[in-house]
Each structure stands twice: as C-alpha cells, then as structure tokens.
Design a protein around this motif. Structure first.
Motif, PDB file in Angstrom:
ATOM      1  N   GLU A  50       0.981  -1.220  -0.055  1.00  0.00           N
ATOM      2  CA  GLU A  50      -0.031   0.169   0.003  1.00  0.00           C
ATOM      3  C   GLU A  50       0.987   1.277   0.030  1.00  0.00           C
ATOM      4  N   LYS A  53       2.328   1.421  -3.510  1.00  0.00           N
ATOM      5  CA  LYS A  53       1.205   2.070  -4.525  1.00  0.00           C
ATOM      6  C   LYS A  53       0.958   3.655  -3.952  1.00  0.00           C
ATOM      7  N   GLY A  54       1.058   4.161  -2.873  1.00  0.00           N
ATOM      8  CA  GLY A  54       0.857   5.430  -2.457  1.00  0.00           C
ATOM      9  C   GLY A  54       1.850   6.480  -3.040  1.00  0.00           C
ATOM     10  N   ALA A  57       1.239   6.613  -6.850  1.00  0.00           N
ATOM     11  CA  ALA A  57       0.354   7.484  -7.257  1.00  0.00           C
ATOM     12  C   ALA A  57       0.534   8.966  -6.846  1.00  0.00           C
ATOM     13  N   GLY A  58       1.187   9.233  -5.699  1.00  0.00           N
ATOM     14  CA  GLY A  58       1.430  10.584  -5.479  1.00  0.00           C
ATOM     15  C   GLY A  58       2.486  11.153  -6.342  1.00  0.00           C
ATOM     16  N   GLY A  83       2.054   9.968  -0.230  1.00  0.00           N
ATOM     17  CA  GLY A  83       1.393   8.690  -0.712  1.00  0.00           C
ATOM     18  C   GLY A  83       1.822   7.518   0.085  1.00  0.00           C
ATOM     19  N   GLY A  87      -0.964   6.042   1.425  1.00  0.00           N
ATOM     20  CA  GLY A  87      -1.379   5.264   0.524  1.00  0.00           C
ATOM     21  C   GLY A  87      -2.274   6.057  -0.676  1.00  0.00           C
ATOM     22  N   TRP A  88      -2.640   5.060  -1.647  1.00  0.00           N
ATOM     23  CA  TRP A  88      -2.953   5.860  -2.722  1.00  0.00           C
ATOM     24  C   TRP A  88      -4.082   6.510  -2.691  1.00  0.00           C
ATOM     25  N   ARG A  89      -5.035   6.115  -1.845  1.00  0.00           N
ATOM     26  CA  ARG A  89      -6.183   6.804  -1.947  1.00  0.00           C
ATOM     27  C   ARG A  89      -6.073   8.062  -1.018  1.00  0.00           C
ATOM     28  N   ALA A  91      -3.222   9.679  -1.108  1.00  0.00           N
ATOM     29  CA  ALA A  91      -2.567  10.589  -1.979  1.00  0.00           C
ATOM     30  C   ALA A  91      -3.447  11.465  -2.870  1.00  0.00           C
ATOM     31  N   ILE A  92      -4.480  10.637  -3.321  1.00  0.00           N
ATOM     32  CA  ILE A  92      -5.574  11.604  -4.359  1.00  0.00           C
ATOM     33  C   ILE A  92      -6.165  12.561  -3.507  1.00  0.00           C
TER      34      ILE A  92
END
Length: 166
Positions: A50, A53-54, A57-58, A83, A87-89, A91-92
């Motif tokens: 996770e 992934k973050g 994504a970030g 991120g 995590g990726w969520r 980061a968004i």
C-alpha cells in the motif's frame, strides 16, 4: 504516529521551500524510508505494498505538471512521500486538497499584487491563440513555494480523514 512524522516532514520541507526555494532530497529520503518501515510494521507485506502504491500515485499525479515546468521535482517527490505514508487513496485526497489550497493561495497573490488583469489577458491569449504568455516578476517568474499548498492540502486531508470524511 506516522502522521505526526509526516506533518514534521511537511513542516521542514515548507520551511526550506520558503527560505531556499528547495526541498532537500535528504529529508525526502528519510521520509520515504520511515513511511515504508512504519507501513510494513503496521500492515506487513500488505502495508508495504500500500505504501508503494501510494508512492507511485503521489508521484504520478504531479509528474506531468513537473514535466510541463509548472512545479519543481521536490514538489513531485514530496507528494510521493505523502502517498507512501497514507496510501494511494490518501494521496489522491491530499492532492485534491492541495489543488484547492494552491488555487486559494494563487488567487490571493493575484489580488494582492494586482495581477488579475494580466491573468485575464493570459487566459484570453491562451483560449483564442492556443499560446500563453506567462506572468513574470523581477526574477523572471511569478511563483510561490508550492510546499506551502502541499502542506496545507495534506493537513486538510488528514483532518478530513480523522473526522471520518475520507
């Protein structure tokens, strides 16, 4: 614990970005290592995944603006670190909040330094000629240290997460 560390990293990066217009790689590397270790400790292999992934994504979300010259590499790497911590969520969410903070700061600066007329002229030129003339200051650029917006946006995203909205 990990978000207190993230807030400290953001504070350091914001201070150096304001003072030196630079985000130091040593701080970012330390943040990355700590994020990976803390997430691996908390969630094992899934926590590490996770975190990675973050990080991806970030970094990816600010990579195109970096390539276009709209922001520096330090800003892009900093969003990757954010991120990696959340995590990726997250980061968004943090980047969306950062966009709001950056827009508010930009609007304030345009009004404060009476550049709204130049902005409208630039938008008109962009919309009708597909080219843009950038506003310039005595150093050749009108910019502000974007780590300020990144820190405010990430803090807002953290607050929303604590309150259960994100």
């Amino acid at each position: 614990m990990k978000y207190i560390l993230l807030l400290n990293i953001l504070a350091i990066c914001t201070i150096t970005d304001i003072k030196e217009r630079k985000i130091h790689n040593s701080v970012l590397l330390l943040g990355l290592v700590m994020a990976l270790l803390l997430n691996a400790h908390e969630g094992g292999p899934n926590g590490m995944l996770e975190s990675l992934k973050g990080l991806a994504a970030g970094t990816a979300l600010f990579f195109i603006p970096y390539l276009l010259g709209w922001m520096g590499a330090g800003d892009t790497k900093l969003t990757g670190i954010i991120g990696a911590f959340g995590g990726w969520r997250f980061a968004i969410h943090a980047i969306l909040c950062t966009a709001v903070a950056g827009g508010a700061i930009s609007l304030y600066l345009l009004v404060r330094y009476k550049k709204a007329g130049s902005l409208m002229q630039n938008l008109k030129m962009f919309l009708f000629t597909r080219s843009i003339y950038y506003l310039r200051d005595q150093d050749g650029q009108d910019t502000f240290p974007y780590a300020v917006a990144i820190s405010l946006g990430t803090s807002l995203a953290l607050g929303l997460r604590v309150m259960g909205y994100v």
